[in-house]
Design an enzyme around this catalytic site. Structure first.
Site, mmCIF file in Angstrom:
data_model
loop_
_atom_site.group_PDB
_atom_site.id
_atom_site.type_symbol
_atom_site.label_atom_id
_atom_site.label_comp_id
_atom_site.label_asym_id
_atom_site.label_seq_id
_atom_site.Cartn_x
_atom_site.Cartn_y
_atom_site.Cartn_z
ATOM 1 N N ASN A 78 8.417 -4.292 0.034
ATOM 2 C CA ASN A 78 9.610 -3.452 0.181
ATOM 3 C C ASN A 78 10.837 -4.317 0.446
ATOM 4 O O ASN A 78 10.790 -5.303 1.182
ATOM 5 C CB ASN A 78 9.418 -2.391 1.279
ATOM 6 C CG ASN A 78 9.037 -2.921 2.630
ATOM 7 O OD1 ASN A 78 8.375 -3.947 2.743
ATOM 8 N ND2 ASN A 78 9.443 -2.229 3.668
ATOM 9 N N CYS A 118 6.931 6.801 -5.305
ATOM 10 C CA CYS A 118 6.120 5.705 -5.860
ATOM 11 C C CYS A 118 4.941 6.244 -6.657
ATOM 12 O O CYS A 118 4.552 5.654 -7.672
ATOM 13 C CB CYS A 118 5.646 4.787 -4.743
ATOM 14 S SG CYS A 118 6.993 3.789 -4.077
ATOM 15 N N CYS A 171 4.333 6.659 -1.012
ATOM 16 C CA CYS A 171 5.246 7.807 -0.952
ATOM 17 C C CYS A 171 5.251 8.534 -2.298
ATOM 18 O O CYS A 171 4.795 8.011 -3.320
ATOM 19 C CB CYS A 171 6.651 7.377 -0.544
ATOM 20 S SG CYS A 171 7.618 6.651 -1.885
ATOM 21 N N GLU A 220 14.624 -3.696 1.628
ATOM 22 C CA GLU A 220 15.544 -2.697 2.188
ATOM 23 C C GLU A 220 16.992 -3.067 1.889
ATOM 24 O O GLU A 220 17.302 -4.177 1.432
ATOM 25 C CB GLU A 220 15.286 -2.559 3.694
ATOM 26 C CG GLU A 220 13.876 -2.047 3.943
ATOM 27 C CD GLU A 220 13.599 -1.666 5.379
ATOM 28 O OE1 GLU A 220 14.340 -2.098 6.294
ATOM 29 O OE2 GLU A 220 12.614 -0.918 5.590
ATOM 30 N N GLU A 251 5.488 -0.535 -3.641
ATOM 31 C CA GLU A 251 4.763 -0.124 -4.850
ATOM 32 C C GLU A 251 5.673 -0.194 -6.068
ATOM 33 O O GLU A 251 5.285 -0.663 -7.141
ATOM 34 C CB GLU A 251 4.241 1.309 -4.707
ATOM 35 C CG GLU A 251 3.244 1.512 -3.578
ATOM 36 C CD GLU A 251 3.902 1.840 -2.249
ATOM 37 O OE1 GLU A 251 5.014 1.334 -1.958
ATOM 38 O OE2 GLU A 251 3.291 2.590 -1.480
HETATM 39 N N1 THU Z 1 7.860 2.030 2.091
HETATM 40 C C1 THU Z 1 7.135 1.417 1.114
HETATM 41 O O1 THU Z 1 7.315 0.222 0.846
HETATM 42 N N2 THU Z 1 6.213 2.147 0.458
HETATM 43 C C2 THU Z 1 5.976 3.470 0.649
HETATM 44 O O2 THU Z 1 5.167 4.056 -0.043
HETATM 45 C C3 THU Z 1 6.714 4.185 1.682
HETATM 46 C C4 THU Z 1 7.681 3.399 2.466
HETATM 47 C C5 THU Z 1 8.887 1.251 2.808
HETATM 48 C C6 THU Z 1 10.299 1.691 2.549
HETATM 49 C C7 THU Z 1 10.984 1.227 3.798
HETATM 50 O O3 THU Z 1 11.392 -0.118 3.635
HETATM 51 C C8 THU Z 1 9.920 1.275 4.877
HETATM 52 O O4 THU Z 1 8.687 1.368 4.185
HETATM 53 C C9 THU Z 1 10.049 2.438 5.835
HETATM 54 O O5 THU Z 1 10.133 3.634 5.168
#
Ligand code: THU
Length: 139
Positions: A50, A99, A96, A52, A63
């Site tokens: 991830n 994704c 999520c 941000e 993902e």
């Molecule tokens: N996040 C993911 O990388 N994958 C997911 O399926 C859900 C959330 C990340 C996004 C964000 O950087 C952190 O988790 C908190 O939501």
């Protein structure tokens, strides 16, 4: 999902790839460090993490970052035969919804998806985590 021993071992390896990818997470806002690993039908493993953004909504999940990396490296014809998601926060984190829809574009319906659940890693076929994905099939 019932798996043979060799499939389970391959999935455990993929999960370890996802954990390693999570070490590269750029997550100064949530501190939630996520990694994803995809095994493609060509045998290649591609990872993502991830990333941000200070404008929170621009954050990309692990993902989706793995999917874009896979297409960038191996082209638009890729097929995903297994998915692993992990985090370094010891928290449950199924992929999520956004994704799941993005994975649906490239994943085989019966591909196993391994992710951290309340009671340890859980494995489900992709079709079980995203029934009725959006599709555009004009009549
Ligand atoms: N996040 C993911 O990388 N994958 C997911 O399926 C859900 C959330 C990340 C996004 C964000 O950087 C952190 O988790 C908190 O939501």
């Amino acid at each position: 999902m019932t798996l043979t021993n060799s499939t389970q071992t391959a999935l455990d390896d993929l999960y370890e790839n996802a954990r390693q990818a999570a070490r590269n997470s750029y997550s100064p806002y949530s501190r939630f460090r996520v990694g994803a690993a995809l095994r493609l039908t060509n045998g290649e493993i591609v990872t993502g993490t991830n990333v941000e953004n200070v404008s929170y909504g621009l954050t990309i999940c692990a993902e989706r970052s793995a999917v874009t990396a896979a297409v960038a490296q191996f082209g638009p014809a890729i097929r995903i035969e297994a998915v692993a998601v992990a985090n370094l926060n010891e928290a449950a984190s199924p992929p999520c919804g956004a994704c799941r829809q993005v994975l649906a574009e490239f994943v085989l319906p019966e591909a196993p998806v391994i992710f951290p659940a309340e009671d340890g890693a859980r494995v489900l076929p992709f079709s079980a985590i995203l029934p009725l994905a959006f599709e555009m099939k004009p009549k």
